[in-house]
Design an enzyme around this catalytic site. Structure first.
Site, PDB file in Angstrom:
ATOM      1  N   GLY A 239       0.753  -1.243   0.000  1.00  0.00           N
ATOM      2  CA  GLY A 239       0.000   0.000   0.000  1.00  0.00           C
ATOM      3  C   GLY A 239       0.784   1.294   0.000  1.00  0.00           C
ATOM      4  N   PRO A 274       4.552  -5.176  -0.616  1.00  0.00           N
ATOM      5  CA  PRO A 274       4.544  -4.009  -1.491  1.00  0.00           C
ATOM      6  C   PRO A 274       4.480  -4.390  -2.967  1.00  0.00           C
ATOM      7  CG  PRO A 274       6.777  -4.456  -0.757  1.00  0.00           C
ATOM      8  CD  PRO A 274       5.891  -5.470  -0.070  1.00  0.00           C
ATOM      9  N   GLY A 275       3.728  -3.637  -3.728  1.00  0.00           N
ATOM     10  CA  GLY A 275       3.684  -3.848  -5.170  1.00  0.00           C
ATOM     11  C   GLY A 275       4.098  -2.568  -5.870  1.00  0.00           C
ATOM     12  N   ARG A 276       3.181  -1.593  -5.826  1.00  0.00           N
ATOM     13  CA  ARG A 276       3.366  -0.329  -6.539  1.00  0.00           C
ATOM     14  C   ARG A 276       4.693   0.362  -6.215  1.00  0.00           C
ATOM     15  NH1 ARG A 276      -1.092   2.859  -8.026  1.00  0.00           N
ATOM     16  NH2 ARG A 276      -2.332   1.762  -6.461  1.00  0.00           N
ATOM     17  N   CYS A 342     -12.645   2.715 -29.281  1.00  0.00           N
ATOM     18  CA  CYS A 342     -13.944   3.355 -29.501  1.00  0.00           C
ATOM     19  C   CYS A 342     -14.691   3.545 -28.179  1.00  0.00           C
ATOM     20  CB  CYS A 342     -14.771   2.507 -30.449  1.00  0.00           C
ATOM     21  SG  CYS A 342     -13.850   2.138 -31.932  1.00  0.00           S
TER      22      CYS A 342
HETATM   23  N1  LLP Z   1      -1.521  -7.081  -0.734  1.00  0.00           N
HETATM   24  C1  LLP Z   1      -2.837  -7.213  -1.035  1.00  0.00           C
HETATM   25  C2  LLP Z   1      -3.641  -8.185  -0.322  1.00  0.00           C
HETATM   26  C3  LLP Z   1      -3.391  -6.412  -2.052  1.00  0.00           C
HETATM   27  O1  LLP Z   1      -4.684  -6.535  -2.338  1.00  0.00           O
HETATM   28  C4  LLP Z   1      -2.573  -5.480  -2.740  1.00  0.00           C
HETATM   29  C5  LLP Z   1      -3.129  -4.645  -3.809  1.00  0.00           C
HETATM   30  C6  LLP Z   1      -1.219  -5.399  -2.390  1.00  0.00           C
HETATM   31  C7  LLP Z   1      -0.724  -6.214  -1.379  1.00  0.00           C
HETATM   32  C8  LLP Z   1      -0.256  -4.465  -3.076  1.00  0.00           C
HETATM   33  O2  LLP Z   1      -0.573  -3.135  -2.873  1.00  0.00           O
HETATM   34  P1  LLP Z   1       0.410  -1.978  -3.404  1.00  0.00           P
HETATM   35  O3  LLP Z   1       1.683  -2.030  -2.573  1.00  0.00           O
HETATM   36  O4  LLP Z   1       0.679  -2.231  -4.827  1.00  0.00           O
HETATM   37  O5  LLP Z   1      -0.373  -0.733  -3.181  1.00  0.00           O
HETATM   38  N2  LLP Z   1      -5.097  -1.528  -9.701  1.00  0.00           N
HETATM   39  C9  LLP Z   1      -5.050  -0.485  -8.708  1.00  0.00           C
HETATM   40  C10 LLP Z   1      -4.403  -0.984  -7.418  1.00  0.00           C
HETATM   41  C11 LLP Z   1      -5.118  -2.181  -6.833  1.00  0.00           C
HETATM   42  C12 LLP Z   1      -4.439  -2.730  -5.627  1.00  0.00           C
HETATM   43  C13 LLP Z   1      -4.996  -4.050  -5.256  1.00  0.00           C
HETATM   44  N3  LLP Z   1      -4.356  -4.683  -4.139  1.00  0.00           N
HETATM   45  C14 LLP Z   1      -4.313   0.713  -9.272  1.00  0.00           C
HETATM   46  O6  LLP Z   1      -3.890   0.670 -10.423  1.00  0.00           O
HETATM   47  O7  LLP Z   1      -4.182   1.729  -8.605  1.00  0.00           O
END
Ligand code: LLP
Length: 418
Positions: A239, A274-276, A342
Site C-alpha cells: 500500500g 509491497p507492489g506499486r 472506440c
Molecule cells: N496485498 C494485497 C492483499 C493487495 O490486495 C494489494 C493490492 C497489495 C498487497 C499491493 O498493494 P500496493 O503495494 O501495490 O499498493 N489496480 C489499482 C491498485 C489495486 C491494488 C490491489 N491490491 C491501481 O492501479 O491503482
C-alpha cells in the site's frame, strides 16, 4: 539516481535511448529499468536489515516473469492471489517457502497446488474459506499454515476503488470477530495458525493509517496470546504510495522506521506485501503520436497506446505524466492524449501542455505497476511488448502479441447438417 532521464535532448532508460527501443521493437511498449526495480526493493531490505522480516512482492502489480526473477534473485518473497500468479512465481525461480497466498476467492484446486509446494502461508479471508482449506489440507495429508486477514476498519484516505480496510469492503474478517474465528481455527486439525495479516489499501501517501491498523492488529495479537494463540508473524500488507504528480509519500525507510517503532521489541517477524512502490516508477509506457486533431473545443493527440494497454486513467482517474521523448521547440498547445479505442473513456491524459508533431514518441511515466498487468485485448488489440533495460542491455521480456496470439484457442462452430 534517475533511471529515466534526458541526455542531449532525448530520453533514456538507464544507458539506452528510448528512441532505439521504439525503432527496434515498435510501440506501444513498456520499458522497465532493472536498476530501479533493484533500488526500490533494496530500500525495504536495507531498512529491515536488523529485524526478522520477509518482503513479499505483490505479483499483481507487475507479473512479468523477468521482473519476478530480478526480485527473486534479490531474495524477495511473493504475495499471490491466484493459481496463475503461483505458476509465474515458480517459472521465475521464486522460492515456494517465501510465497503467501492472499485473495477472497481461492479455489480448492489452487489451494491444493499451493499445499503441494509448501508455501509459507495462506492469508485466509473468511470463515467459509477456513473450512474449505481445512478440508482440502486434510484430503492432501497436509497441514496448512495460515494467518487470518483481518479488516481493521481504518480509512486509508485513498481512491475508493483501491481502499480495502474499511468495514464496507469485501476484504478480510472484521477485526472484532477475529478472536472468535482464530479460536475456531485453532481447533481445526489440518490448520496451523502462524500469523495475522491486514492490507488497508493502495497508494497511501501518509503513514498514519498504517500505524492505526498496526496498533489495532497488535491489540488483537495480545488478546490472542491471552487465549494461548501465539503468532510468529505480522503481515501489514502493501500500500505504500508513490509520486505520480506532486504527491509526497513517505520514503520507504521512514515508513519502515515508523512501523518498527510501534512493533517495538515484539518477537514477531514482519511481513510486507509491497507492489506499486517497487514497480510503478521502474517502468514507462512508450507510445507514438499517430494523428493530431486540433479542434474548436479540444485538441486531440491520438496515440497508439490505449485504455487496453493502460486502464488506470479511465478506471481510477489516475494522473500519469506524459513527456516527449525528444522535446522539440515550437508553440505548445493543450492536448487530450487519447488512444484509438472506440470509447470516450479511452484517454491517457487530459489538457496536457505539449509541443508535439505527428510521429513523435511520448513517454507515459510511472507505468510499471498496474499497467501491463491490467491490460486486455479490447478492440482486438494485441498486448504491448515489454522490455527490461539493464545498463546498456535491452532484453525483450515479452513479445508484442500478434494476430495468431489474439485468436489462440478460438474456433469456428462445426456446422452439422443432417
Ligand atoms: N496485498 C494485497 C492483499 C493487495 O490486495 C494489494 C493490492 C497489495 C498487497 C499491493 O498493494 P500496493 O503495494 O501495490 O499498493 N489496480 C489499482 C491498485 C489495486 C491494488 C490491489 N491490491 C491501481 O492501479 O491503482
Amino acid at each position: 539516481m534517475a533511471h529515466f532521464y534526458y541526455n542531449h535532448g532525448e530520453m533514456f532508460a538507464e544507458n539506452v535511448a528510448l528512441e532505439t527501443i521504439a525503432e527496434n521493437y515498435g510501440t506501444p511498449t513498456y520499458v522497465y529499468s532493472r536498476s530501479a526495480l533493484t533500488e526500490h526493493f533494496l530500500a525495504y531490505q536495507v531498512a529491515l536489515a536488523n529485524r526478522s522480516h520477509l518482503i513479499c512482492y505483490a505479483v499483481k502489480a507487475n507479473s512479468n516473469i523477468a521482473v519476478l526473477n530480478v526480485l527473486a534473485q534479490l531474495g524477495a518473497g511473493f504475495d499471490i492471489v491466484s493459481g496463475g500468479e503461483l505458476e509465474r512465481v515458480i517459472a521465475a525461480g521464486g522460492d515456494p517457502k517465501k510465497i503467501i497466498f492472499s485473495g477472497v476467492g481461492k479455489k480448492p484446486s489452487e489451494m491444493e497446488k499451493a499445499l503441494a509446494i509448501d508455501i509459507h502461508c495462506f492469508n485466509v479471508e473468511s470463515e467459509a474459506e477456513l473450512d474449505v482449506l481445512n478440508a482440502v489440507a486434510r484430503a492432501c495429508g497436509k497441514i496448512a499454515p495460515i494467518s487470518l486477514r483481518v479488516n481493521p476498519d481504518v480509512d486509508a484516505n485513498t481512491h475508493p476503488y483501491i481502499s480495502t480496510g474499511l468495514r464496507e469492503n469485501k476484504f478480510g474478517i472484521d477485526i472484532h470477530e477475529a478472536l472468535e474465528v482464530y479460536l475456531k481455527a485453532a481447533q481445526m486439525e489440518s490448520l496451523n495458525i502462524i500469523g495475522v495479516d491486514c492490507h488497508i489499501g493502495s497508494q497511501l501517501t501518509e503513514t498514519e493509517p498504517f500505524i492505526d491498523a498496526l496498533s489495532r492488529v497488535l491489540t488483537l495479537v495480545d488478546r490472542l496470546q491471552d487465549h494461548g494463540v501465539n503468532l510468529k508473524h505480522l503481515d501489514l500488507g502493501g500500500g505504500l504510495g508513490v509520486c505520480y504528480k506532486d504527491e509526497i509519500p513517505p520514503r520507504t525507510d521512514d515508513y519502515i522506521k515508523e512501523i518498527l517503532l510501534h512493533l517495538d521489541k515484539r518477537d514477531l517477524t514482519l511481513i510486507l506485501e509491497p507492489g506499486r512502490s517497487i514497480t510503478a516508477n521502474a517502468g514507462i509506457l512508450l507510445t507514438t503520436v499517430e494523428y493530431l486533431k486540433p479542434g474548436q473545443e479540444k485538441n486531440f493527440a491520438i496515440v497508439d497506446a490505449a485504455m487496453n494497454d493502460m486502464i488506470r486513467p479511465a478506471l481510477y482517474q489516475a494522473w500519469l505524466a506524459i513527456d516527449p521523448v525528444t522535446p522539440r521547440v515550437g508553440i505548445a498547445r493543450k492536448w487530450d492524449v487519447v488512444g484509438p479505442i472506440c470509447e470516450t473513456g479511452d484517454f491517457i491524459g487530459k489538457d496536457r501542455t505539449l509541443t508535439i508533431a505527428q510521429g513523435d514518441l511520448l513517454c507515459i511515466k510511472s507505468a510499471g505497476a498496474y499497467g501491463f498487468s491490467m491490460s486486455s485485448n479490447y478492440n482486438s488489440r494485441g498486448k504491448a511488448a515489454e522490455i527490461m533495460v539493464d545498463g546498456d542491455n535491452i532484453h525483450e521480456i515479452r513479445q508484442r502479441e500478434n494476430f495468431k496470439d489474439l485468436m489462440r484457442g478460438e474456433s469456428l462452430i462445426s456446422d452439422h447438417k443432417e
